[in-house]
Design a protein around this motif. Structure first.
Motif, PDB file in Angstrom:
ATOM      1  N   ASN A 142      25.958 -92.975  27.193  1.00  0.00           N
ATOM      2  CA  ASN A 142      26.983 -93.734  27.909  1.00  0.00           C
ATOM      3  C   ASN A 142      27.713 -92.895  28.949  1.00  0.00           C
ATOM      4  O   ASN A 142      28.835 -93.223  29.334  1.00  0.00           O
ATOM      5  CB  ASN A 142      27.985 -94.343  26.925  1.00  0.00           C
ATOM      6  N   ASP A 143      27.082 -91.853  29.418  1.00  0.00           N
ATOM      7  CA  ASP A 143      27.691 -91.010  30.446  1.00  0.00           C
ATOM      8  C   ASP A 143      27.204 -91.488  31.805  1.00  0.00           C
ATOM      9  O   ASP A 143      26.082 -91.193  32.223  1.00  0.00           O
ATOM     10  CB  ASP A 143      27.330 -89.548  30.211  1.00  0.00           C
ATOM     11  N   SER A 144      28.044 -92.233  32.494  1.00  0.00           N
ATOM     12  CA  SER A 144      27.635 -92.830  33.772  1.00  0.00           C
ATOM     13  C   SER A 144      27.347 -91.782  34.845  1.00  0.00           C
ATOM     14  O   SER A 144      26.516 -92.007  35.722  1.00  0.00           O
ATOM     15  CB  SER A 144      28.686 -93.823  34.260  1.00  0.00           C
ATOM     16  N   ALA A 145      28.016 -90.632  34.783  1.00  0.00           N
ATOM     17  CA  ALA A 145      27.771 -89.583  35.785  1.00  0.00           C
ATOM     18  C   ALA A 145      26.346 -89.050  35.676  1.00  0.00           C
ATOM     19  O   ALA A 145      25.676 -88.833  36.687  1.00  0.00           O
ATOM     20  CB  ALA A 145      28.775 -88.449  35.631  1.00  0.00           C
ATOM     21  N   ILE A 146      25.880 -88.855  34.461  1.00  0.00           N
ATOM     22  CA  ILE A 146      24.514 -88.359  34.268  1.00  0.00           C
ATOM     23  C   ILE A 146      23.515 -89.428  34.689  1.00  0.00           C
ATOM     24  O   ILE A 146      22.535 -89.138  35.385  1.00  0.00           O
ATOM     25  CB  ILE A 146      24.277 -87.931  32.809  1.00  0.00           C
ATOM     26  N   LEU A 175      20.806 -88.953  37.650  1.00  0.00           N
ATOM     27  CA  LEU A 175      19.383 -89.127  37.358  1.00  0.00           C
ATOM     28  C   LEU A 175      18.791 -90.190  38.282  1.00  0.00           C
ATOM     29  O   LEU A 175      17.734 -89.994  38.884  1.00  0.00           O
ATOM     30  CB  LEU A 175      19.178 -89.491  35.888  1.00  0.00           C
ATOM     31  N   GLY A 176      19.500 -91.305  38.419  1.00  0.00           N
ATOM     32  CA  GLY A 176      19.042 -92.353  39.335  1.00  0.00           C
ATOM     33  C   GLY A 176      18.973 -91.863  40.764  1.00  0.00           C
ATOM     34  O   GLY A 176      18.011 -92.134  41.488  1.00  0.00           O
ATOM     35  N   HIS A 177      19.986 -91.123  41.190  1.00  0.00           N
ATOM     36  CA  HIS A 177      20.028 -90.588  42.554  1.00  0.00           C
ATOM     37  C   HIS A 177      18.886 -89.601  42.784  1.00  0.00           C
ATOM     38  O   HIS A 177      18.281 -89.566  43.866  1.00  0.00           O
ATOM     39  CB  HIS A 177      21.384 -89.931  42.815  1.00  0.00           C
ATOM     40  N   THR A 178      18.573 -88.810  41.777  1.00  0.00           N
ATOM     41  CA  THR A 178      17.471 -87.856  41.900  1.00  0.00           C
ATOM     42  C   THR A 178      16.140 -88.592  42.049  1.00  0.00           C
ATOM     43  O   THR A 178      15.311 -88.235  42.890  1.00  0.00           O
ATOM     44  CB  THR A 178      17.436 -86.913  40.682  1.00  0.00           C
ATOM     45  N   TYR A 179      15.945 -89.630  41.251  1.00  0.00           N
ATOM     46  CA  TYR A 179      14.734 -90.450  41.401  1.00  0.00           C
ATOM     47  C   TYR A 179      14.703 -91.108  42.784  1.00  0.00           C
ATOM     48  O   TYR A 179      13.650 -91.198  43.406  1.00  0.00           O
ATOM     49  CB  TYR A 179      14.667 -91.532  40.328  1.00  0.00           C
ATOM     50  N   GLN A 229      15.939 -89.918  45.557  1.00  0.00           N
ATOM     51  CA  GLN A 229      15.539 -88.882  46.511  1.00  0.00           C
ATOM     52  C   GLN A 229      14.028 -88.621  46.451  1.00  0.00           C
ATOM     53  O   GLN A 229      13.431 -88.228  47.443  1.00  0.00           O
ATOM     54  CB  GLN A 229      16.300 -87.581  46.235  1.00  0.00           C
ATOM     55  N   GLN A 230      13.444 -88.838  45.281  1.00  0.00           N
ATOM     56  CA  GLN A 230      12.003 -88.645  45.104  1.00  0.00           C
ATOM     57  C   GLN A 230      11.200 -89.897  45.473  1.00  0.00           C
ATOM     58  O   GLN A 230       9.985 -89.919  45.316  1.00  0.00           O
ATOM     59  CB  GLN A 230      11.700 -88.254  43.647  1.00  0.00           C
ATOM     60  N   GLU A 231      11.920 -90.937  45.911  1.00  0.00           N
ATOM     61  CA  GLU A 231      11.334 -92.241  46.257  1.00  0.00           C
ATOM     62  C   GLU A 231      10.639 -92.900  45.070  1.00  0.00           C
ATOM     63  O   GLU A 231       9.667 -93.631  45.228  1.00  0.00           O
ATOM     64  CB  GLU A 231      10.408 -92.124  47.471  1.00  0.00           C
ATOM     65  N   LYS A 232      11.165 -92.644  43.886  1.00  0.00           N
ATOM     66  CA  LYS A 232      10.717 -93.315  42.667  1.00  0.00           C
ATOM     67  C   LYS A 232      11.734 -94.421  42.402  1.00  0.00           C
ATOM     68  O   LYS A 232      12.616 -94.301  41.563  1.00  0.00           O
ATOM     69  CB  LYS A 232      10.624 -92.325  41.505  1.00  0.00           C
ATOM     70  N   PHE A 233      11.586 -95.490  43.175  1.00  0.00           N
ATOM     71  CA  PHE A 233      12.630 -96.498  43.259  1.00  0.00           C
ATOM     72  C   PHE A 233      12.853 -97.256  41.953  1.00  0.00           C
ATOM     73  O   PHE A 233      13.994 -97.572  41.617  1.00  0.00           O
ATOM     74  CB  PHE A 233      12.349 -97.454  44.418  1.00  0.00           C
ATOM     75  N   ASN A 290      16.390 -98.316  37.396  1.00  0.00           N
ATOM     76  CA  ASN A 290      16.622 -98.396  35.950  1.00  0.00           C
ATOM     77  C   ASN A 290      17.853 -97.594  35.550  1.00  0.00           C
ATOM     78  O   ASN A 290      18.716 -98.086  34.807  1.00  0.00           O
ATOM     79  CB  ASN A 290      15.399 -97.895  35.174  1.00  0.00           C
ATOM     80  N   ASN A 291      17.954 -96.359  36.025  1.00  0.00           N
ATOM     81  CA  ASN A 291      19.088 -95.508  35.654  1.00  0.00           C
ATOM     82  C   ASN A 291      20.380 -95.918  36.347  1.00  0.00           C
ATOM     83  O   ASN A 291      21.454 -95.889  35.745  1.00  0.00           O
ATOM     84  CB  ASN A 291      18.746 -94.040  35.931  1.00  0.00           C
ATOM     85  N   LEU A 292      20.282 -96.313  37.601  1.00  0.00           N
ATOM     86  CA  LEU A 292      21.481 -96.765  38.307  1.00  0.00           C
ATOM     87  C   LEU A 292      22.042 -98.039  37.681  1.00  0.00           C
ATOM     88  O   LEU A 292      23.264 -98.201  37.586  1.00  0.00           O
ATOM     89  CB  LEU A 292      21.170 -96.975  39.792  1.00  0.00           C
TER      90      LEU A 292
END
Length: 185
Positions: free
Chosen positions: A69-73, A77-81, A83-87, A92-94
């Protein structure tokens, strides 16, 4: 301390050595889930800085397992995906982070941008409109909103959005270029 002093490679090396200590050792990083999650998250941020994206993703996934339940993580994680264009992985994470923080303009912008990249324009428009309504001073949200509006054929609204982004950040190169292109300059 190394990470705070911008010595990311040395910080990365320290974290790597810390994770080599067996979990049952009295010198282990931590047995407390929240602390271990935080350490994994900080390691992930440092790993990203030194270009170790796969290790960063693995560390963030370990952190999410420890503190789901840590929204920052989840956001990072979503932002990193993203950046990798793994939309889809990004979305899912966002979306998990969104369930925890539905009024976070930065998160709404990231979701809107991800939806734009998956060609879900109407949903993207809704998230980005909400982001600029919550944070009218957020230039990046205005810029992404303008791009969605261009794609949807709303030239006048797009010009307004790009102008808003430029008013907030006069040196916003992409917004200036998009506006000039839209106006035929």
């Amino acid at each position: 301390l190394e990470a705070q002093s911008q010595n990311f490679q040395e910080a990365y090396n320290y974290y790597r050595r810390a994770f080599l200590v067996p979990e049952d050792s009295p010198f282990a990083v931590s047995r407390h889930p929240a602390l271990r999650s935080g350490i994994n998250f900080r390691f992930a941020l440092v790993a990203k800085k030194v270009g170790r994206i796969d290790e960063a993703i693995d560390a963030m996934m370990r952190a999410v397992l420890l503190t789901p339940n840590d929204s920052a993580i989840l956001f990072e994680l979503g932002h990193t995906y993203l950046q990798q264009e793994k939309f889809q992985d990004a979305l899912n994470n966002l979306n998990l982070a969104y369930q925890l923080q539905p009024d976070n303009p930065r998160l709404l912008t990231a979701i809107g941008y991800t939806l734009f990249n998956t060609n879900e324009m109407q949903s993207s428009l809704e998230f980005l409109t909400r982001a600029v309504n919550l944070a009218p001073q957020y230039a990046l949200a205005w810029y992404h909103l303008g791009n969605v509006q261009v794609t949807l054929g709303n030239k006048t609204d797009a010009i307004d959005s790009f102008n808003a982004a430029i008013q907030l950040q006069p040196n916003f190169v992409q917004a200036n270029q998009a506006l000039q292109q839209l106006q035929g300059n």
